[in-house]
Design a protein around this motif. Structure first.
Motif, PDB file in Angstrom:
ATOM      1  N   LEU A 147       0.875  -1.169   0.000  1.00 14.91           N
ATOM      2  CA  LEU A 147       0.000   0.000   0.000  1.00 14.91           C
ATOM      3  C   LEU A 147       0.918   1.225   0.000  1.00 14.91           C
ATOM      4  CD1 LEU A 147      -2.822   1.190   0.109  1.00 14.91           C
ATOM      5  CD2 LEU A 147      -2.739   1.039   2.605  1.00 14.91           C
ATOM      6  N   ALA A 148       1.048   1.843  -1.184  1.00 18.50           N
ATOM      7  CA  ALA A 148       2.012   2.931  -1.361  1.00 18.50           C
ATOM      8  C   ALA A 148       1.358   4.300  -1.194  1.00 18.50           C
ATOM      9  CB  ALA A 148       2.650   2.825  -2.743  1.00 18.50           C
ATOM     10  N   GLU A 149       2.179   5.290  -0.885  1.00 14.30           N
ATOM     11  CA  GLU A 149       1.678   6.666  -0.804  1.00 14.30           C
ATOM     12  C   GLU A 149       1.193   7.094  -2.177  1.00 14.30           C
ATOM     13  OE1 GLU A 149       3.175  11.150   0.507  1.00 14.30           O
ATOM     14  OE2 GLU A 149       4.599   9.475   0.423  1.00 14.30           O
ATOM     15  N   ASN A 150       0.031   7.701  -2.216  1.00 10.90           N
ATOM     16  CA  ASN A 150      -0.613   8.099  -3.469  1.00 10.90           C
ATOM     17  C   ASN A 150      -0.049   9.442  -3.935  1.00 10.90           C
ATOM     18  OD1 ASN A 150      -2.349   8.174  -5.616  1.00 10.90           O
ATOM     19  ND2 ASN A 150      -4.222   8.223  -4.411  1.00 10.90           N
ATOM     20  N   LEU A 151       0.841   9.411  -4.928  1.00 10.42           N
ATOM     21  CA  LEU A 151       1.522  10.613  -5.392  1.00 10.42           C
ATOM     22  C   LEU A 151       1.042  11.022  -6.787  1.00 10.42           C
ATOM     23  CD1 LEU A 151       5.121   9.664  -4.209  1.00 10.42           C
ATOM     24  CD2 LEU A 151       3.485  11.178  -3.053  1.00 10.42           C
ATOM     25  N   VAL A 152       1.475  12.188  -7.212  1.00  9.16           N
ATOM     26  CA  VAL A 152       1.095  12.723  -8.520  1.00  9.16           C
ATOM     27  C   VAL A 152       1.907  12.035  -9.610  1.00  9.16           C
ATOM     28  CG1 VAL A 152       0.988  14.788  -9.967  1.00  9.16           C
ATOM     29  CG2 VAL A 152       0.540  14.957  -7.497  1.00  9.16           C
ATOM     30  N   LYS A 153       1.210  11.533 -10.642  1.00  8.98           N
ATOM     31  CA  LYS A 153       1.931  10.932 -11.767  1.00  8.98           C
ATOM     32  C   LYS A 153       1.956  11.851 -12.990  1.00  8.98           C
ATOM     33  CE  LYS A 153      -1.901   8.194 -13.727  1.00  8.98           C
ATOM     34  NZ  LYS A 153      -2.317   6.827 -14.140  1.00  8.98           N
ATOM     35  N   SER A 154       0.984  12.781 -13.073  1.00 12.30           N
ATOM     36  CA  SER A 154       0.979  13.736 -14.186  1.00 12.30           C
ATOM     37  C   SER A 154       0.028  14.875 -13.851  1.00 12.30           C
ATOM     38  CB  SER A 154       0.556  13.063 -15.499  1.00 12.30           C
ATOM     39  OG  SER A 154      -0.780  12.588 -15.408  1.00 12.30           O
ATOM     40  N   VAL A 155       0.052  15.897 -14.692  1.00 18.28           N
ATOM     41  CA  VAL A 155      -0.874  17.021 -14.532  1.00 18.28           C
ATOM     42  C   VAL A 155      -1.533  17.307 -15.873  1.00 18.28           C
ATOM     43  CG1 VAL A 155       0.409  18.063 -12.625  1.00 18.28           C
ATOM     44  CG2 VAL A 155       0.929  18.738 -14.992  1.00 18.28           C
ATOM     45  N   GLU A 156      -2.658  18.024 -15.826  1.00 15.68           N
ATOM     46  CA  GLU A 156      -3.324  18.453 -17.059  1.00 15.68           C
ATOM     47  C   GLU A 156      -3.753  19.905 -16.904  1.00 15.68           C
ATOM     48  OE1 GLU A 156      -6.675  15.925 -17.728  1.00 15.68           O
ATOM     49  OE2 GLU A 156      -7.677  16.462 -15.851  1.00 15.68           O
ATOM     50  N   LEU A 157      -3.413  20.720 -17.888  1.00 19.71           N
ATOM     51  CA  LEU A 157      -3.794  22.128 -17.913  1.00 19.71           C
ATOM     52  C   LEU A 157      -5.025  22.261 -18.804  1.00 19.71           C
ATOM     53  CD1 LEU A 157      -2.920  24.941 -16.909  1.00 19.71           C
ATOM     54  CD2 LEU A 157      -1.660  25.208 -19.056  1.00 19.71           C
ATOM     55  N   LEU A 158      -6.099  22.809 -18.258  1.00 12.32           N
ATOM     56  CA  LEU A 158      -7.381  22.870 -18.958  1.00 12.32           C
ATOM     57  C   LEU A 158      -7.953  24.288 -18.898  1.00 12.32           C
ATOM     58  CD1 LEU A 158      -8.899  19.617 -17.393  1.00 12.32           C
ATOM     59  CD2 LEU A 158      -7.894  19.829 -19.682  1.00 12.32           C
ATOM     60  N   ALA A 159      -9.054  24.489 -19.613  1.00 14.77           N
ATOM     61  CA  ALA A 159      -9.763  25.769 -19.577  1.00 14.77           C
ATOM     62  C   ALA A 159     -11.253  25.496 -19.424  1.00 14.77           C
ATOM     63  CB  ALA A 159      -9.506  26.565 -20.859  1.00 14.77           C
TER      64      ALA A 159
ATOM     65  N   MET B 287      -5.501  23.756 -13.409  1.00 11.74           N
ATOM     66  CA  MET B 287      -4.677  22.564 -13.519  1.00 11.74           C
ATOM     67  C   MET B 287      -5.200  21.484 -12.576  1.00 11.74           C
ATOM     68  SD  MET B 287      -0.522  22.106 -13.022  1.00 11.74           S
ATOM     69  CE  MET B 287      -0.075  22.686 -14.679  1.00 11.74           C
ATOM     70  N   ASN B 288      -5.214  20.249 -13.071  1.00 10.73           N
ATOM     71  CA  ASN B 288      -5.556  19.077 -12.277  1.00 10.73           C
ATOM     72  C   ASN B 288      -4.325  18.210 -12.054  1.00 10.73           C
ATOM     73  OD1 ASN B 288      -8.323  19.577 -12.050  1.00 10.73           O
ATOM     74  ND2 ASN B 288      -8.796  18.527 -13.965  1.00 10.73           N
ATOM     75  N   LYS B 289      -4.267  17.586 -10.888  1.00 19.91           N
ATOM     76  CA  LYS B 289      -3.253  16.566 -10.628  1.00 19.91           C
ATOM     77  C   LYS B 289      -3.886  15.196 -10.880  1.00 19.91           C
ATOM     78  CE  LYS B 289      -2.527  17.765  -6.311  1.00 19.91           C
ATOM     79  NZ  LYS B 289      -1.912  17.840  -4.953  1.00 19.91           N
ATOM     80  N   ILE B 290      -3.218  14.349 -11.618  1.00 20.16           N
ATOM     81  CA  ILE B 290      -3.657  12.979 -11.843  1.00 20.16           C
ATOM     82  C   ILE B 290      -2.837  12.086 -10.916  1.00 20.16           C
ATOM     83  CG2 ILE B 290      -4.115  11.175 -13.530  1.00 20.16           C
ATOM     84  CD1 ILE B 290      -5.544  13.862 -14.044  1.00 20.16           C
ATOM     85  N   MET B 291      -3.502  11.444  -9.966  1.00 18.01           N
ATOM     86  CA  MET B 291      -2.810  10.680  -8.943  1.00 18.01           C
ATOM     87  C   MET B 291      -2.556   9.235  -9.396  1.00 18.01           C
ATOM     88  SD  MET B 291      -2.778  13.269  -6.989  1.00 18.01           S
ATOM     89  CE  MET B 291      -1.961  12.587  -5.536  1.00 18.01           C
ATOM     90  N   GLN B 292      -1.592   8.587  -8.734  1.00 13.25           N
ATOM     91  CA  GLN B 292      -1.297   7.186  -9.057  1.00 13.25           C
ATOM     92  C   GLN B 292      -2.489   6.278  -8.792  1.00 13.25           C
ATOM     93  OE1 GLN B 292       2.250   7.215  -6.478  1.00 13.25           O
ATOM     94  NE2 GLN B 292       3.397   6.388  -8.207  1.00 13.25           N
ATOM     95  N   GLY B 293      -3.329   6.668  -7.847  1.00 14.54           N
ATOM     96  CA  GLY B 293      -4.512   5.868  -7.541  1.00 14.54           C
ATOM     97  C   GLY B 293      -5.672   6.112  -8.478  1.00 14.54           C
ATOM     98  N   GLY B 294      -5.485   7.005  -9.463  1.00 14.44           N
ATOM     99  CA  GLY B 294      -6.524   7.246 -10.458  1.00 14.44           C
ATOM    100  C   GLY B 294      -7.368   8.481 -10.202  1.00 14.44           C
ATOM    101  N   GLU B 295      -7.214   9.131  -9.054  1.00 19.68           N
ATOM    102  CA  GLU B 295      -8.011  10.308  -8.754  1.00 19.68           C
ATOM    103  C   GLU B 295      -7.550  11.522  -9.569  1.00 19.68           C
ATOM    104  OE1 GLU B 295      -7.575   7.816  -4.974  1.00 19.68           O
ATOM    105  OE2 GLU B 295      -6.236   8.600  -6.527  1.00 19.68           O
ATOM    106  N   THR B 296      -8.493  12.401  -9.872  1.00 18.82           N
ATOM    107  CA  THR B 296      -8.196  13.677 -10.504  1.00 18.82           C
ATOM    108  C   THR B 296      -8.468  14.768  -9.479  1.00 18.82           C
ATOM    109  OG1 THR B 296      -8.766  12.890 -12.726  1.00 18.82           O
ATOM    110  CG2 THR B 296      -8.799  15.265 -12.368  1.00 18.82           C
ATOM    111  N   VAL B 297      -7.422  15.500  -9.101  1.00 24.51           N
ATOM    112  CA  VAL B 297      -7.529  16.479  -8.013  1.00 24.51           C
ATOM    113  C   VAL B 297      -7.264  17.886  -8.549  1.00 24.51           C
ATOM    114  CG1 VAL B 297      -6.636  17.181  -5.764  1.00 24.51           C
ATOM    115  CG2 VAL B 297      -6.776  14.748  -6.341  1.00 24.51           C
ATOM    116  N   LEU B 298      -8.232  18.776  -8.379  1.00 27.94           N
ATOM    117  CA  LEU B 298      -8.087  20.163  -8.807  1.00 27.94           C
ATOM    118  C   LEU B 298      -7.089  20.899  -7.916  1.00 27.94           C
ATOM    119  CD1 LEU B 298      -9.012  22.771 -10.327  1.00 27.94           C
ATOM    120  CD2 LEU B 298     -10.773  22.995  -8.552  1.00 27.94           C
TER     121      LEU B 298
END
Length: 433
Positions: free
Chosen positions: A204-216, A248-259
């Motif tokens: 059970l690993a710490e859920n970190l950011v794997k990528s980001v997305e810049l949107l409008a 911008m959203n953060k895409i987490m390793q666990g699949g969550e999208t976080v604003l």
């Protein structure tokens, strides 16, 4: 499957309508009177399993014992519980088709081997899971906190052999995962089947950011000649921000999208002059005076990124000069005098609403354009300017048309003709939009 069902149903109907027995007997040997189920050769069950009709052959017999049909196993099902370790589990199969004697059923005794142990092969299973995010609005948080059975192979061992078990029949004890809110290097998962257990390990690993997305936000654009809308805005509410902007959203390793709700301390923007991400706010991004398409490049600078995370993204934003999007006629007079409006200097009661592409609604007044005027903008005319021959008391159709802020408009409505001698002002608002 459908073709098989139709074919067998047709066969059963054929059995029901073959030539009648002319001997006077009430028994027609062509009808299926009962069904026998036989377990196929080589099929072995263990305790805890449920029977599968595909493992049996179903034959139909008439009242005098003649075999008249082999019925596809797909037409049968069983609601009996899991098998126990004995030789005489009583199983009843029921068919989806009935004969003249009622529902087609078959009863059979099934042996089930006692399970002496199980083993688990997790070679192809998911080995790493990620902690949940506090206050995140999960659609189904319980489902998010589940160990997947995909790739797990569970084998039951019995005297004389072993058998791979359907994963739907096994259960997991995931208590070592806690509430999934703290990372654990090694979590032992216990697999249970037929009172036997085996284990495998996951992380059970710490859920970190794997990528980001810049949107409008939807339809977001800049206007080079509108104060406040000639610079980029950050949408702190994301896609639902009513003021519009980029976010911008953060895409987490666990699949969550976080604003990312605030750009301060989290995001930097690319400066062409510096050749690096140095702007701390998007309103510092230079917007060309003549507009065009601007590529905005941003970098997430937070400290919660995974190894190899993608920190940057870009988006194209359009900038243009403001323009009229639409003109609406909001009111016209409900009555007109029987006069020649080509000779009049004004007519009150015609109002319009101008909406710009930026959303602004500038105050706009339109005036009557008669034969002597040379108005080129912000004016209106009547489709019948000379009303001297119109009958007082009649209602006639009049079109009010003109130009406001360079945009043509028109509205057709019925108006009442009143006498020229009337001193009453024309009524306003008889045809609101």
């Amino acid at each position: 499957m459908k073709k098989v069902f139709i074919g067998v149903l047709a066969a059963l109907m054929l059995f029901a309508f073959v030539a009648c027995d002319n001997s006077g007997s009430n028994a027609n040997p062509a009808y299926i009177a009962y069904v026998e189920a036989t377990q196929n050769s080589g099929v072995v069950y263990v305790e805890g399993e449920k029977v599968d009709p595909a493992d049996f052959t179903f034959k139909g017999y008439d009242v005098i014992g003649n075999e008249v049909a082999t019925i596809p196993s797909s037409m049968f099902s069983s609601a009996d519980p899991a098998l126990t370790a004995k030789d005489d589990n009583a199983i009843t199969f029921t068919s989806s088709v009935s004969s003249m004697y009622g529902a087609l059923t078959a009863e059979v005794e099934v042996a089930a081997e006692e399970v002496t142990g199980i083993k688990v092969d997790a070679t192809n299973a998911e080995k790493t899971y990620y902690t949940v995010i506090a206050d995140y609005a999960y659609e189904d948080e319980d489902a998010r906190k589940e160990i997947s059975k995909n790739g797990i192979v569970v084998t039951a061992i019995y005297e004389g052999g072993e058998k791979i078990i359907d994963n739907e029949l096994v259960s997991f004890d995931e208590s070592k995962m806690g509430d999934w809110d703290e990372a654990v290097d090694v979590c032992t998962i216990t697999v249970k089947f037929a009172e036997e257990t085996a284990t495998f390990d996951v992380t059970l690993a710490e859920n970190l950011v794997k990528s980001v997305e810049l949107l409008a936000t939807k339809d977001y654009k800049l206007f080079t000649d509108v104060t406040g809308k000639d610079v980029l805005k950050y949408a702190t509410s994301g896609k639902d921000d009513t003021n519009g902007g980029i976010y911008m959203n953060k895409i987490m390793q666990g699949g969550e999208t976080v604003l990312i709700k605030s750009e301060t301390g989290n995001i930097k923007y690319y400066s062409g002059d510096a050749g690096d991400y140095t702007f701390t706010s998007c309103d510092s991004v230079v917007i060309p005076e003549n507009g065009g398409t601007i590529t905005v490049r941003a970098k997430y600078v937070g400290t919660d990124c995974a190894v190899g995370a993608t920190r940057t993204d870009d988006i194209a934003v359009t900038a243009e000069k403001d323009s009229v999007a639409k003109v609406e006629v909001t009111a016209v007079p409900s009555s007109l005098k029987n006069i020649n409006y080509n000779e009049e200097e004004s007519l009150s009661g015609v109002t319009v609403k101008v909406t710009m592409a930026s959303g602004d609604t500038p105050a706009t007044t339109v005036a009557l354009k008669n034969a002597e005027s040379e108005a080129k903008d912000n004016y209106f005319v009547l489709s019948q300017m000379d009303l001297t021959k119109a009958t007082v008391g009649d209602r006639i159709s009049i079109t009010f048309s003109g130009v406001a802020k360079g945009q043509p408009f028109s509205k057709t409505t019925a108006v009442l003709i009143v006498a020229d001698s009337s001193t009453e002002s024309p009524e306003v608002g008889g045809s609101n939009i």
